[in-house]
Structure formats: structure tokens, C-alpha cells
Design a protein around this motif. Structure first.
Motif, short mmCIF file in Angstrom:
data_model
loop_
_atom_site.label_atom_id
_atom_site.label_comp_id
_atom_site.label_asym_id
_atom_site.label_seq_id
_atom_site.Cartn_x
_atom_site.Cartn_y
_atom_site.Cartn_z
N GLU A 262 0.83 -1.20 0.00
CA GLU A 262 0.00 0.00 0.00
C GLU A 262 0.87 1.26 0.00
O GLU A 262 1.82 1.37 0.77
N LEU A 263 0.53 2.20 -0.87
CA LEU A 263 1.27 3.46 -0.94
C LEU A 263 0.82 4.34 0.22
O LEU A 263 -0.35 4.63 0.38
N VAL A 264 1.78 4.77 1.01
CA VAL A 264 1.46 5.57 2.19
C VAL A 264 1.53 7.07 1.89
O VAL A 264 0.66 7.84 2.28
N ASP A 265 2.56 7.47 1.15
CA ASP A 265 2.71 8.90 0.86
C ASP A 265 3.70 9.04 -0.29
O ASP A 265 4.40 8.09 -0.64
N HIS A 266 3.73 10.23 -0.87
CA HIS A 266 4.72 10.48 -1.91
C HIS A 266 5.08 11.96 -1.92
O HIS A 266 4.31 12.80 -1.44
N ALA A 267 6.26 12.26 -2.44
CA ALA A 267 6.73 13.65 -2.48
C ALA A 267 7.79 13.77 -3.56
O ALA A 267 8.47 12.79 -3.89
N SER A 268 7.89 14.96 -4.13
CA SER A 268 8.95 15.15 -5.12
C SER A 268 9.45 16.59 -5.08
O SER A 268 8.78 17.49 -4.57
N ALA A 269 10.66 16.78 -5.60
CA ALA A 269 11.29 18.12 -5.58
C ALA A 269 12.37 18.15 -6.64
O ALA A 269 12.77 17.10 -7.17
N PHE A 270 12.85 19.34 -6.96
CA PHE A 270 13.98 19.45 -7.89
C PHE A 270 15.23 18.87 -7.23
O PHE A 270 15.42 18.98 -6.03
N ASN A 271 16.05 18.26 -8.03
CA ASN A 271 17.33 17.75 -7.56
C ASN A 271 18.25 18.95 -7.34
O ASN A 271 18.52 19.71 -8.26
N SER A 272 18.73 19.12 -6.11
CA SER A 272 19.51 20.33 -5.82
C SER A 272 20.88 20.32 -6.50
O SER A 272 21.61 21.30 -6.46
N GLN A 273 21.22 19.22 -7.16
CA GLN A 273 22.45 19.23 -7.98
C GLN A 273 22.33 20.18 -9.16
O GLN A 273 23.34 20.52 -9.78
N ILE A 274 21.10 20.58 -9.50
CA ILE A 274 20.89 21.47 -10.65
C ILE A 274 21.79 22.70 -10.56
O ILE A 274 22.26 23.22 -11.57
N ALA A 275 22.05 23.11 -9.32
CA ALA A 275 22.92 24.27 -9.13
C ALA A 275 24.30 24.04 -9.73
O ALA A 275 25.06 24.98 -9.95
N ARG A 276 24.64 22.80 -10.00
CA ARG A 276 25.96 22.49 -10.53
C ARG A 276 25.89 21.95 -11.97
O ARG A 276 26.76 21.20 -12.41
N GLY A 277 24.84 22.29 -12.67
CA GLY A 277 24.73 21.86 -14.07
C GLY A 277 23.39 21.23 -14.36
O GLY A 277 22.85 20.52 -13.52
N GLU A 278 22.86 21.52 -15.56
CA GLU A 278 21.52 21.06 -15.89
C GLU A 278 21.49 19.62 -16.39
O GLU A 278 20.47 18.97 -16.36
N ASP A 279 22.61 19.15 -16.91
CA ASP A 279 22.59 17.82 -17.50
C ASP A 279 23.69 16.95 -16.89
O ASP A 279 24.55 17.45 -16.17
N VAL A 280 23.63 15.68 -17.21
CA VAL A 280 24.57 14.75 -16.57
C VAL A 280 26.02 15.07 -16.94
O VAL A 280 26.91 14.93 -16.10
N ILE A 281 26.24 15.49 -18.16
CA ILE A 281 27.63 15.75 -18.57
C ILE A 281 28.23 16.88 -17.74
O ILE A 281 29.35 16.76 -17.23
N SER A 282 27.46 17.95 -17.57
CA SER A 282 27.97 19.06 -16.76
C SER A 282 28.32 18.58 -15.35
O SER A 282 29.31 19.00 -14.76
N ARG A 283 27.49 17.70 -14.83
CA ARG A 283 27.74 17.23 -13.47
C ARG A 283 28.97 16.33 -13.41
O ARG A 283 29.75 16.38 -12.48
#
Lengths: 450, 325, 662
Positions: free
Chosen positions: C245-266
Motif C-alpha cells: 500500500e502506498l502511504v505517501d509520496h513527495a517530489s522536488a527538484f534535484n539540488s544538484q541542478i545548481a551544478r549543471g543542468e545535464d549529466v555531462i555538466s555534473r
């Protein structure tokens, strides 16, 4: 006909055991379909599958080799009509014909011209492949002597005589060199085939005037007699007759899997032209269109160099992305103080950047760095368009000798490398240009304003 | 004994459009000669399979301004005629040119920045000097193309000239000029079958007749990308013959321009001896570039050197001879 | 208006037809051959006409219940619809007396959405068969109290009963559980509830671990945490490991975004060890905040979370675990591992039981990660015969093709355009995001709809798809994506960054400060993204000898928002031209798959098999891909015959368009 990867996959064990060196059976099947791996790499394939796949993968045009060991010329084994469908695999051999009736000095001179010619082009050593000795003297001894002279040169050899006795003399003189016997025709095919068997040499089959049915019949007869390493001469000469004959032969072999014509083709451009320049142009047609051996009469370095270049061009792998040669390009008529931009060597990237710079009406230097044919973003992602490579390109193109400033504009998409680039190019100013090529004209306008 | 040869003829469903350049007095122009290219129903020179009603033709490049970056071989060959586009065109016609490809190079901001007035004058002079149809190239810079190509199209109204280059960045202007003055356009895209088709679709969306377009796939010279052009032209032609109506125009290639940019043709300074005699090499470089382009479907070849003209015409004659004749 | 008032009784040359409108019961007379829309307007009613009455948007659909009409266009209607009398008011001519149902606005919108959108169809949580043992389960046990005669220590005493009563042998306690044991046994008067970890993916049969012991018959639940680490956002599901049973869910921006928008930048950023550590800390901080949020809402303690399953692309997993990601980026693109060992939560600092395991789902290659393994698991396509194409329309543009026999996958780096990033007025799919647009072909005036019907703040992925399709059909752009409608409307103008189209004037926006626009550069970005995805799909098909038309179903995952407008997505050439019912939009498949692996032992085992079975096709520097890509860089495609439905739409729209051009 070639099987698809999925069709081959269905015949494999599908265990994904990885023992073939590929991560999955499907990956292995796709490599098999692309003829980039041998079926024997799979330790678990059944005998039945092996038989089925082997027959499916037999080349529609037989692979023939002239010579041995270090001096082997392999031709044939082509699988497509148009190079963009996959690629052309085996470059046609460029052979020079020498008559055995030439005097000693002349023969030696011409032989050395061929044997000594070599030129480097984009990192590859290009040279002609061999010599055809033509029996013009009518003397088996003279023929054998000339062949013996050629045999020491490490070149592919074609023996040209219609007389089996002369031919045998030549074969003895070229013992161990596996020369091509030219040629078996409807009159002499049996003794010629016997020689081919005896000396283990490939055999050319000569048709008449482009009659392909007759040629096919003769080839089948010779093959049935037990000589399967064949080369075909349809007997057509000149521009359109040759083009028609060679096109029909290639289509019959590849599209219809018509075995009697599934052999490499030999051509003689000199026999269909009025002068050496036309011979060279006709040889170009044969490189473009389906010849496996091109026998030339006139040795002219200027012509040879253009043919070697053409051959190198046509036989590159067209599946690789189109690339432009790395280096410094002048767009418009740039002066020492004109801006310097850098981009990758993927052709469409180059064209869109060069086109926008040209369109801006502001001359500029465009430095093309070697990114192995990738576009800016892809190359950057794969580490093929980084500070190090750009710095290398700057040095390789001797940029500081040509321009009077030290500023370089990098694509906006790779803004993040400016720091690294400042380190690699000490004393340079790194400017970040627009992300898209269409932004270049307005960027250059602003740059000019300062 | 005989073996039945399988029938290898293709049944193509498409046909290359016939495009005519030049108009005589009966059609509202002044040309003594007109040229029609295209019309093929098979791949290049496969006479056993289909019709090739029109032979490929040779156009010769003429500039409105003496080029300052041409190889000295070219400069020597053309002599003083380089200084006068009308004289140059007349000389080219005498040497066997079938079309004059006039480049309004002086309109380029870096090379004279001449305007509409000068362009009109040049076009008028060249039309007078030759009976051949014209191709007119702008300087390749959108603002100036806009200015001089529109003027040239108007000046040559009724002559059915080909305007070039019509590219993705300027196609609207060039097509509008062609529409207004009943001219033809040269649709040029960078070595890619998809881009060639896309531009033709965009031009088609502006309602220019399909037989008023020539495709320039961008030429790579021998040793400098010729194989890319080779494959793109083959793909264009295959698409056309299999019924793709957006690629059924004749192909025009700039063999001279590209071959003479190559070091092999341009210069003899510091080249290896294996490259052979310069003059022979240079002309063959252009001619062999042209041969490969012919084999893959070129209908109009724009050439530069006087000696190349008869060589390429000889190859065309050989290729146009019906097989088995 | 009633027939009695005579205003519409004009009897010209044409025959007058009586049109009855339901449910309002109004009647009007209209000349034979008049438009239904005219009748409706005359009756003082209205139907929406955002496309300007061109028959393109389908918003004016009505139902003809009796009588004869002629449909000029039925572009938006299925055969079933026509059978049932549905007709577009703007395209339908009256040819007799009629009874017409004019639906109220809401009903109309609903019908339309069911018709042409691939909605998020499936439940977000897939329950599995919990008869199979959960990864962590509770057992209640009563132990014989010790005595002088039976002085077996507490642990062995408990172990003896677990074996006897529940068949659990060799259960090893964590130190924390052992530390609690003596007190808890006595506190619960020798009845306890234990939490047992029953193996992990690497050792499914054990040894079992005693994670916790609670006095008496505790009412607590055993919770698990599913985590999807996306390059752009992080999603978490909290669920009951024993019931699914699903109890709860939540989502947010990945705070790594501050260090690049895509995987290569990171990856580039992570070249320095301290940066690598920073990125690890950033993503763990993001996750912990989400966990804390859910725990607070549910009034639960972190210790209740006994297992975490993580799905993410290969780079994200490397950064999450603190592994060196550099070799992913360069040839030959090698990840540190395909299958990752389970690691204790304490070593990562996640807010959950410190000894509990964190399980990262296996990756296929450098650019096809555990998010795809999870997504594939969620789709279930590996259990069906139908050849299915699963596209995850994210930054990396991964996709899988296959069925129960075979699976092949690739990644085509589409860029973040459809996630709302990178465009001048782009926004993620949040309240106020424009999600649909229509353009009137005459005035070029747009009509738009936003998420939550809030004032517009920007345009999200589904809005861009919709807008691009409209711009092409109405000639605002040419098929190459260049703005072509100069001079036709003040909305088509030259902005600071070149030509652009204004969707919303600043005054009408949520923030009120800037026009919402789509620039030519934005369009080129979108074209590249859609071309990459379509090209990836075609090359993937061709690599196994199939045509894209051989695909029987298309499943779409990704963060578009509520839906993807399939018609528009086909119109711009993002999706192949197939009947709409063959598309299903699944939303975030990665988190759903991770949850499945978390709550279902069989699901986790399948994830391993899938990663092993998928064949990875490398597209970078592949000539075929570049060719397919260039040919897809056109609207809808260079080979328009691949898009017959778009050809028809263009043929209908074009006469109109040309007359305004000339």
C-alpha cells in the motif's frame, strides 16, 4: 540474402551467456548481421544453425586474392550496389600493363616506375598494386624472363597470354606468387583451367563484346570443371558499354544471387579511350562503378595520384559521420584582426557555422577542431571537444602566425570549458559565443561594436 | 551452352523533371540557344533500362570581377578576358561552354560592395555578349543577394535564367524573385539528402513550379569530400526514381570551383614529386571530379579551366552512346 | 430565441431547416447548407472556437441526434464518433431539420481529452503478489521465559522460537536490535514483534537479519522507500512493504541542478573529489528533505523505513553512491558497476533505519540506467508478445523496443526542452504552466489553457508540443521551424534574440512583467529534441530489421505533466503516426518501477533479468542515427509520407493559409 539481426537471434541459444564477448545474444546477432564477427565466436551454437547461417552469409561476390603473404591483393567480396547501403569493402587493384616485347631498359624503367611509386595521403601510404605482363613477343622464353623480372618486386602479377604454353612458362617463372591467369576464353578455357589447377592460380574468364549470358555460361563451365577462383572480363570496352555491363553484373550477383557472375571484374580503360587523359578518366568510372582490377597502359604520376585519391575516397566507410578536415578556415577574406571562432569537424556543424559567418558579411577565421565527426554537444559530452583538443587545434593550425590577436570564440553550449581553456591557452581571452549558429551574425555585429 | 541471365532491370516509378534554361524570342527571351536537362527515367547512363533524353551539359564560370585568388594556371589560361565578364563569356562560349554561370562577386561587401545598378549593367552586357543561357550567382551574403539577385532577375526577365544560390537562409527572397520574373532557382544545401529535400519542400510551399528548381547538393572535390557528394547524389537520384516528388529535379554541381580550391590543382609550391606534372594534374583533378559526379547523376557541371571543357564533354559523349551500339 | 418571433423566418431562395438545440430546447431556422455553428450562435448559445473555426481543434464538437448533415471535415472524429452523430459545429452543414445536442463546456472538454490525449492511464502504484514474501516482514513471537533450568541467553531463545514457530533459521541480529532485546523481551512479557529482513537481491535466501524488536504485538508498519533520482527532479514513494500500500509520496527538484543542468555538466563538475562529494551530499539532502516531509505528515519515525530501492540514470546512481563517474563520459563509456551491492543506509546518511539496506536498481550501460530498468519493469512489455516501444521523454531520451523474446535499448540525448528547461519562457509542468495552445489561422491570435487554470507563468513541455503544431499548421513557422509569418500579426515579431511569437502579453501573465514567447532558437531546440527521439526510435527499429510501423504499442513515460497531446505530438513528428489508441502515457515510470521492485520480490528479480537481457545500442557517432536525425529535423519529417494524418491536416489547412500569404 543477408539475414537481419533479429532473424539470426532467433536461431541462437538466447542465454545471454556473454562468452562470445558481447553482452547479449541480440548484440552478437547484430554484429553477425553486420559481418563484424564470426559465428564461431559463439560456443553454444548448434551444428544445424551453423550450416544455415553459413550458407546465408556466403558472399555474393567471391573474394579473390592475387599474390601471397605480405603482397596479397584481395578483391571482390562486395555486398552492396550503392556504397551508402553499407560500404564498398575491397579497393580495386590498380595494375600497369607492360609488354614483354619492350627492350630491357624500357621494361626495367617502366617496372621500376610502378614498383617505386608511393605517396602519402591523409596518413595512408598509397601505391599501385601490380603489373600485368602482356605476351606481345610471341615467345614463351621472353615472356617467362619478363615475368621473372617482375616476380622479384613484391607486386601483384597478371599474366596475359592466350597461348597455354606461354602461360605455363610465365606461371613457372612466377612460382609461388599466385598470379592471375588472363585469360580463358571459349577456345582455350580447358587448358587454361588445367593450368590454374596445377599452379593454384586464379583465372580470368574473358567474354566477348559484353555478352553476359555467354560469359556466365563460360564461367559456370570453368567453375564446374573445378576452378572456382575466377575473375571476369565481360569484354565490353569504353564508357557506356562498360558501365552497362558492370552494372548488370553487379546487380545480378547481389540482387539475384546469380552465382555465375558472382566474381570480381577486370577492366582495361586504355582499350576504350583515345589518349592517356581519357584513359585516366575512364579509370575513374571503373573505380566509381564496380571494377575490382583496373589495368592501365599509360603510367603518369599526375593521373595515378588522382586515381589513388579517388579510390581512397570511394572506399571509405560511409556510415561514419561526414567530417571536414580539421584546420583553420578563412570565411570571407579575414585579416589578422578578424575574429577567431572554433567549432567541431562534423560537416553539418561546420556548414551551419561557416554559412552563418559568411552570411554575416563579417570575415572571420574558423578553427575546426578534430572532434571525430561529432557535433558540438555530442563531442563535448564525450570529451572530444574539450579545452585540450581546442588548444591542440590552435597549435596545429599555427593560429598565432596568422592572426594578430589572442581571442577565441567558443560555442555557447560549451561555456563551461572556458576556465580550462584559459589554462590551456595561457594569455588568451576566451569569449563565449551564441549557442545556436543562427545567433552568430548578431553576435559578430556586437563583437565588432566592442 | 547458355545460362539464362536474370533480368536485372529495375522498374522505376519516378522520372527526373525536365528543366529548361534560357528562352528564345518565341518564349519572350533573347537567347540563341536554350538548354534542357533532366528527363531521365533511370540511373545515370543505364541505357539498357530507361530513357536519357537530354545529355548533361557544361557550364563555365564567369565573374563580374577579376578573381584575385585564382590559381595562376587559370589566370594564364583565360588571360585578359578575366577583366571583362562579357569578353569572358564570349570566350567561354567559343571554347564549348553550353551555359554561362555568371557570378556577381563584386557585390560582396568585402570585394567591391557593388549594388543593384552595377548588377543590372553586368547582366545586360553578358546577355548581349553570348547566345547561351545564364546562371546568375549572388555573392552569397543574404543582404547583398537580396539586392543584386532581385535586380538581376528583373533585368533578365523572360530569359529563364537560374538564380543561385537559393539556400535555407535566403530562399524566400530568391524564390520570390524567381516567381516574379519567371526564372529558375538553384536550391543549394550542404551535402545531405534530407536537407536537399527539406529546402525543396519549403520552396514548393511557396508555389514555385517544380520544373523551375535545380538541386545543388554541394560539391566536394576529389580528395576533399567527393565521396560524400557521390553518395548524396546517388540517394537523391534513387529517391527521385522511386517516386519522391520533392527530389526529382536535375542536379547541378560546381566541380570547377571545388576542384580548384584543392591544393592539388591550385598550386605547385612544395608538393611531392609523386603528384606529377602540375598542369596535367590540375586539369585532371577537375576532370576526374567531374567524371565521378557524372556517374552519380550530375546534369549541369560548372567548370573553370578551358582544357577541362572538351575532356568532360568527351566523357559525356562516351556515356551518352547507347550500349551495344 | 423561439421560432415564433419571426427573426429567422426569412425565406430566401434556400429551404429553411428547423434546428432544435438540446438541452436548452431552443429552436432556430437556418437556410439549407448553413453551418451548425451559425445555428448555435443564432440561438444565443456558443461553442468554443479556439482554432478559428478551422476544424482543427475539435473543441466545437456537438452531437446530431436526428436529421441530415454534411461534414466538411471530420478530422478530429473517429468512425465511432460519426456513427454516434458527433460533428464539428464549425465544419458541418445543415441539410434538413435537426435535433442537436450542444454539450455543456465541462463535458465537452472531458470528451475531448479522452479522445486525443494519452492520459496517465495506469494507477501510479502497481500492487504485486504479496503471498511471495516481502523483503522485510514482521513476526509476532512468544518466548518461554528463562529459568534456572533453562538459562539459554535471550538471543538464542528468540532464535529458537523464530525457527520453531515461523521456520526462520539463523536469524542474525543487528547490533542495535541485540542491544534492545533484553529489555524489550521483558517489557513485552516475553511476547515481541520482530522485524526481519528476508534476504536482499544479491542473496535472496538469506542470511536473514533481525532489524528490530518491539514489545508485545506492535501495531507499527514496515515501510519501504522508493526513490527516483532524476537529473532534474527527485521523486519518492513511501509504502508498506507487507501490503504494497502506498502511504505517501513527495517530489522536488534535484539540488544538484545548481551544478549543471545535464549529466555531462555534473560529471565534469565532479572531476574534483570534493565536488563529487558535494554532489553526493546535495542529492542526499534533497532525498532526506522529502523523507522528512512524508514522515512528518504521517507522524512516523525514520526507523520505520526498513529498505530503500533507488532508480536513476547511471550518472545519478554514481553520484548518489559517491562513485567515480568520469569513465561514463568518455569512450568506451564504462560505468563502475552494472549491479550495485546493497549498502547500509548509515553509510549514505539517509533518514531511515541506519542498518537498513539501500538497493540501487541495475543499469544497462553508461547512458541507459536503472531508471529504464525500473521503467521497463513498470511497463510489463517484457511479458507480452506485442512489439512495444517504450519512450522515456526525459533529458536523456532513453527508449526500449521489444517484447517477451528480446529487448533493445538506446539513449539519444534529447536535451531538457520538453521538461520546460532551456526555452525563453519554459517552465516545468506546474500550476500556471501553459499546457495547450490553439492559434486562429486568420488573426494568429492564440487561445491557451494552463495547469490549474491559473494565470500563465510560462509554457511547459506539453504546451510547447501543442504550440509548435499550431504554429506549423497556421504557417507562423515554415516546416523547417523558421518563423515565417512576419507582418501578419503583431505577435510575430523580431525580438532581442531574433524572430519570435508572443503567446501571452506581459500584462496577462501571472507575473505581469514579461511577454511569454517562443523564439526561433527555442524552436530549433525543440526540433532537435523531437528529432532525437524520433530518430532514436527509428534507428532502434531498423537495427533489428523492423520498420517503425511494425511497432504495435507505444508507451510514454516522462514528466510532461498531466498528459501528452498525442495528436500534436504526431503533428510535430515527435511520435510516429499511429492510431491514438496505440499510445499510453504512464507518467513517471521510473518511480513506479522502483516501487514495484521495493514491494515485490519477483519484481526485483525481474529487474536484474531485464538489465541482463537488454541489448544496448550506442548511437553517438553512428552515421545512421545522424541521418535519421537530420531527416527528423523538419516538421513533421522530411519524409512526410511517414505522417499521413499530418498530410491530411495540412491539406485542409493549407488553402486557407495560402490565401492569406498571397
Amino acid at each position: 540474402m543477408a539475414l537481419s539481426g533479429l532473424a539470426i537471434y532467433k536461431m541462437l541459444p538466447q542465454t545471454n551467456c556473454k562468452e562470445c564477448g558481447f553482452p547479449t545474444c541480440l548484440a552478437f546477432s547484430m554484429k553477425l548481421a553486420a559481418r563484424q564477427v564470426e559465428l564461431s565466436a559463439c560456443p553454444h551454437v548448434s551444428e544445424e544453425t551453423k550450416t544455415q547461417l553459413d550458407s546465408a552469409s556466403a558472399p555474393p561476390i567471391r573474394l579473390i586474392s592475387l599474390g601471397k603473404d605480405g603482397h596479397k591483393l584481395e578483391v571482390g567480396n562486395e555486398t552492396v550496389i550503392f556504397r551508402h547501403e553499407k560500404t564498398f569493402y575491397h579497393q580495386p587493384g590498380l595494375i600497369y600493363r607492360l609488354a614483354d616485347s619492350l627492350d630491357d631498359q624500357e621494361f626495367t624503367h617502366r617496372l621500376d616506375q610502378v614498383a617505386d611509386y608511393g605517396v602519402e595521403r591523409v596518413g595512408m601510404d598509397l601505391r599501385p598494386d601490380g603489373v600485368a605482363v602482356q605476351d606481345s613477343s610471341g615467345s614463351a622464353d621472353t615472356f617467362a624472363a619478363r615475368v621473372g623480372q617482375v616476380a622479384g618486386k613484391g607486386l601483384a602479377i597478371i599474366l596475359m597470354s592466350s597461348d597455354p604454353a606461354t602461360m605455363e612458362a610465365g606461371l613457372k617463372a612466377a612460382q609461388g606468387k599466385e598470379p592471375l591467369i588472363y585469360a580463358a576464353d571459349s577456345g582455350n578455357w580447358q587448358p587454361m583451367a588445367d593450368l590454374a589447377k596445377k599452379y593454384g592460380a586464379p583465372l580470368a574468364v574473358l567474354g566477348a563484346g559484353g555478352d553476359l549470358e555467354a560469359l556466365a555460361a563460360l564461367a559456370e563451365q570453368v567453375a564446374g570443371y573445378g576452378v572456382e577462383n575466377l575473375v571476369l572480363d565481360p569484354g565490353a570496352r569504353g564508357w557506356s558499354d562498360s558501365l552497362g555491363a558492370l552494372t548488370r553484373m553487379r546487380r545480378a550477383a547481389i540482387k539475384k544471387n546469380f552465382r555465375p557472375l558472382g566474381y570480381p571484374v577486370i577492366t582495361f580503360p586504355g582499350e576504350g579511350s583515345e589518349d592517356p587523359r581519357e584513359e585516366a578518366m575512364l579509370a575513374s568510372q571503373f573505380i566509381d562503378r564496380y571494377a575490382s582490377l583496373i589495368v592501365m597502359d599509360d603510367f603518369e604520376p599526375a593521373a595515378l595520384y588522382s586515381l589513388l585519391t579517388l579510390r581512397q575516397n570511394i572506399y571509405t566507410d560511409p556510415q561514419k559521420p561526414i567530417q571536414v578536415t580539421p584546420g583553420l578556415y578563412e570565411i570571407g577574406d579575414p585579416k589578422g584582426d578578424s575574429p577567431l571562432l572554433v567549432t567541431t569537424n562534423f560537416s553539418l556543424t561546420y556548414f551551419s557555422v561557416a554559412g552563418e559567418v559568411e552570411g554575416s558579411g563579417r570575415p572571420a577565421w574558423l578553427l575546426v577542431a578534430d572532434s571525430e565527426g561529432m557535433s558540438v554537444l555530442t563531442a563535448w559530452a564525450a570529451g572530444k571537444f574539450d579545452a585540450e583538443r581546442i588548444a591542440k587545434a590552435v597549435k596545429a593550425a599555427e593560429v598565432p602566425d596568422k592572426i594578430s590577436h589572442k581571442s577565441i570564440v567558443i560555442p555557447g553550449f560549451v561555456a563551461s570549458i572556458s576556465g580550462d581553456l584559459e589554462e590551456e591557452l595561457a594569455g588568451w581571452q576566451i569569449l563565449v559565443g551564441p549557442r545556436e549558429a543562427i545567433g552568430i551574425p548578431s553576435y559578430l555585429r556586437q563583437l565588432a561594436k566592442g | 551452352m547458355s545460362v539464362a541471365m536474370p533480368n536485372v532491370n529495375e522498374t522505376w516509378t519516378g522520372k527526373i523533371l525536365e528543366v529548361t534554361l534560357g528562352a528564345g524570342p518565341d518564349k519572350g527571351g533573347t537567347r540563341g540557344k536554350t538548354v534542357t536537362v533532366g528527363g531521365e527515367t533511370t540511373l545515370p547512363f543505364l541505357h539498357f533500362e530507361g530513357e536519357i533524353p537530354n545529355k548533361p551539359v557544361v557550364a563555365v564560370e564567369v565573374r563580374d570581377r577579376a578573381p584575385d585568388d585564382w590559381s595562376e594556371l587559370l589566370v594564364k589560361a583565360w588571360g585578359d578576358s578575366l577583366k571583362d565578364p562579357a569578353a569572358w563569356a564570349a570566350k567561354a562560349e567559343g571554347l564549348g561552354a553550353e551555359i554561362i554561370a555568371l557570378s556577381l562577386d563584386s557585390a560582396h561587401p568585402e570585394r567591391g560592395n557593388t549594388g543593384a545598378k552595377e548588377a543590372r549593367e553586368t547582366v545586360r552586357q553578358v546577355l548581349k555578349a553570348t547566345s547561351l543561357p545564364l546562371i546568375i550567382y549572388g555573392p552569397g551574403q543574404p543582404d547583398k543577394d537580396n539586392e543584386v539577385l532581385v535586380a538581376a532577375a528583373e533585368e533578365a526577365a523572360g530569359e529563364r535564367v537560374a538564380l543561385g544560390n537559393c539556400e535555407e537562409k535566403n530562399y524566400r527572397t530568391v524564390v520570390a524573385a524567381a516567381l516574379a520574373n519567371n526564372q529558375v532557382v538553384i536550391a543549394k544545401t550542404p551535402i545531405d539528402v534530407n536537407l536537399a529535400k527539406q529546402l525543396n519542400v519549403l520552396i514548393g510551399d511557396m508555389r514555385l513550379d517544380r520544373d523551375r528548381i535545380l538541386i545543388d547538393p554541394t560539391t566536394g572535390a576529389l580528395g576533399y569530400g567527393l565521396e560524400y557528394t557521390y553518395s548524396v547524389m546517388e540517394r537523391v537520384r534513387l529517391a527521385a526514381l522511386t517516386g519522391d516528388s520533392a527530389l526529382q529535379q536535375p542536379l547541378i554541381v560546381t566541380a570547377g570551383y571545388e576542384a580548384w580550391r584543392a591544393k592539388e590543382a591550385r598550386t605547385n609550391d612544395g608538393v611531392p614529386t609523386q603528384w606529377g606534372d602540375w598542369a596535367k594534374r590540375a586539369v585532371l583533378w577537375e576532370a576526374n571530379t567531374a567524371v565521378t559526379l557524372l556517374e552519380t547523376g550530375a546534369d549541369i557541371l560548372v567548370l573553370r579551366h578551358p582544357e577541362t571543357i572538351p575532356l568532360v564533354k568527351r566523357a559525356i559523349a562516351g556515356l551518352m552512346t547507347r550500349a551495344g551500339a | 430565441m423561439s421560432p415564433g418571433d419571426g427573426t429567422s423566418m426569412d425565406d430566401g431562395n434556400g429551404r429553411q431547416c428547423l434546428v432544435r438545440l438540446e438541452p436548452s430546447e431552443q429552436t432556430v431556422y437556418i437556410a439549407f447548407g448553413g453551418l451548425l455553428e451559425e445555428a448555435i450562435t443564432q440561438a444565443g448559445l456558443s461553442v468554443p472556437l479556439p482554432c478559428g473555426g478551422q476544424g482543427r481543434c475539435g473543441r466545437c464538437v456537438v452531437q446530431v441526434r436526428e436529421g441530415t448533415v454534411r461534414r466538411r471535415s471530420a478530422l478530429r472524429l473517429s468512425e465511432d464518433d460519426i456513427e454516434q452523430g458527433y460533428a464539428l459545429a464549425c465544419q458541418t452543414l445543415i441539410e434538413g431539420d435537426l435535433t442537436v445536442w450542444v454539450p455543456p463546456h465541462e463535458e465537452l472538454v472531458q470528451r475531448l481529452e479522452a479522445g486525443d490525449r494519452a492520459e496517465k492511464a495506469a494507477p501510479e502504484v502497481m500492487l504485486c503478489d504479496h503471498a511471495a514474501k516481502p523483503w522485510v516482514a514482521r513476526y509476532q513471537t512468544t518466548v518461554e521465559p528463562p529459568s534456572m533450568g533453562d538459562n539459554t541467553p535471550d538471543l538464542e531463545r528468540l532464535q529458537r522460537e523464530l525457527a520453531r514457530q515461523h521456520g526462520l533459521r539463523d536469524v542474525r541480529p543487528t547490533l542495535a536490535a541485540l542491544a534492545k532485546l533484553p529489555t524489550v523481551l521483558r517489557e513485552g512479557e516475553w511476547t515481541v514483534t520482530v522485524e526481519i529482513e528476508q534476504g536482499d537481491w544479491a542473496a535472496p535466501d538469506g542470511p536473514y537479519r533481525l532489524l528490530d524488536v518491539l514489545p508485545g504485538s506492535a501495531e507499527t508498519r514496515v515501510l519501504g522507500l522508493a526513490i527516483d533520482i532524476g537529473t532534474t527532479s527527485v521523486a519518492t514513494y513511501l509504502g508498506d512493504l507487507e501490503t504494497g500500500e502506498l502511504v505517501d509520496h513527495a517530489s522536488a527538484f534535484n539540488s544538484q541542478i545548481a551544478r549543471g543542468e545535464d549529466v555531462i555538466s555534473r560529471i565534469i563538475y565532479a572531476r574534483q573529489p570534493e565536488h563529487r562529494q558535494e554532489l553526493q551530499e546535495r542529492v542526499i539532502t534533497t532525498i532526506n528533505a522529502l523523507v522528512d516531509e512524508m514522515l512528518a505528515r504521517q507522524n512516523l519515525m525514520p526507523e520505520r523505513i526498513a529498505l530503500a530501492t533507488v532508480a536513476g540514470n547511471t550518472t545519478m546512481i554514481h553520484l548518489f553512491l559517491g562513485l567515480e563517474p568520469q569513465y561514463i563520459r568518455t569512450e568506451p563509456y564504462i560505468p563502475a558497476a552494472g549491479k550495485f551491492p546493497p549498502v547500509p543506509a548509515v553509510s549514505l546518511g539517509l533518514h531511515m533505519r541506519p542498518e537498513a539496506l539501500v538497493d540501487c536498481l541495475p543499469v544497462v550501460g553508461a547512458y541507459v540506467g536503472g531508471d529504464i530498468t525500473a521503467g521497463l519493469l513498470r511497463t510489463g512489455m517484457h511479458e507480452q508478445e506485442a512489439v512495444t516501444l517504450f519512450i522515456d521523454v526525459g533529458t536523456n531520451g532513453e527508449m526500449v523496443l521489444g517484447n517477451s523474446d528480446w529487448l533493445i535499448t538506446c539513449a539519444c540525448s534529447a536535451g531538457p526542452a520538453f521538461e520546460g528547461a532551456g526555452a525563453t519562457s519554459g517552465t516545468p509542468a506546474v500550476t500556471g504552466a501553459i499546457e495547450q495552445v490553439w492559434i486562429d489561422p486568420r488573426s494568429l491570435e492564440p487561445t491557451w489553457a494552463t495547469l490549474g487554470d491559473a494565470p500563465p507563468i510560462g509554457i511547459c513541455g506539453s504546451g510547447m508540443i501543442s504550440l509548435l503544431g499550431e504554429m506549423m499548421i497556421t504557417g507562423v513557422i515554415d516546416k523547417g521551424g523558421r518563423i515565417a509569418g512576419h507582418g501578419r500579426s503583431p505577435r510575430v515579431r523580431r525580438g532581442e534574440e531574433g524572430p519570435e511569437y508572443v503567446i501571452v502579453w506581459a500584462a496577462e501573465t501571472g507575473a505581469g512583467d514579461k511577454d511569454i514567447v517562443l523564439t526561433e532558437t527555442d524552436i530549433q531546440n525543440l526540433l532537435r529534441a523531437k528529432a532525437a527521439i524520433y530518430a532514436g526510435a527509428t534507428v532502434l527499429c531498423e537495427s533489428v530489421g523492423l520498420a517503425i510501423t511494425d511497432v504495435e504499442r507505444v508507451l510514454i513515460g516522462g514528466g510532461f505533466g498531466r498528459h501528452i497531446d498525442v495528436e500534436k505530438a504526431i503533428q510535430i513528428g515527435l511520435l510516429p503516426d499511429m492510431p491514438w489508441e496505440q499510445f499510453t502515457y504512464l507518467g513517471n515510470t521510473s518511480i513506479q518501477g522502483a516501487y514495484l521492485a521495493l514491494t515485490c520480490r519477483e519484481g526485483r528479480a525481474q529487474a536484474d533479468e531485464l538489465a541482463n537481457k537488454m541489448t544496448y545500442l550506442e548511437l553517438s557517432a553512428d552515421g545512421r542515427f545522424m541521418d535519421a536525425f537530420t531527416s527528423a529535423l523538419f516538421i513533421p519529417h522530411t519524409d512526410e509520407s511517414r505522417f499521413p494524418s499530418v498530410q491530411r491536416a495540412l491539406a485542409e489547412a493549407r488553402p486557407e493559409r495560402v490565401s492569406h500569404h498571397d
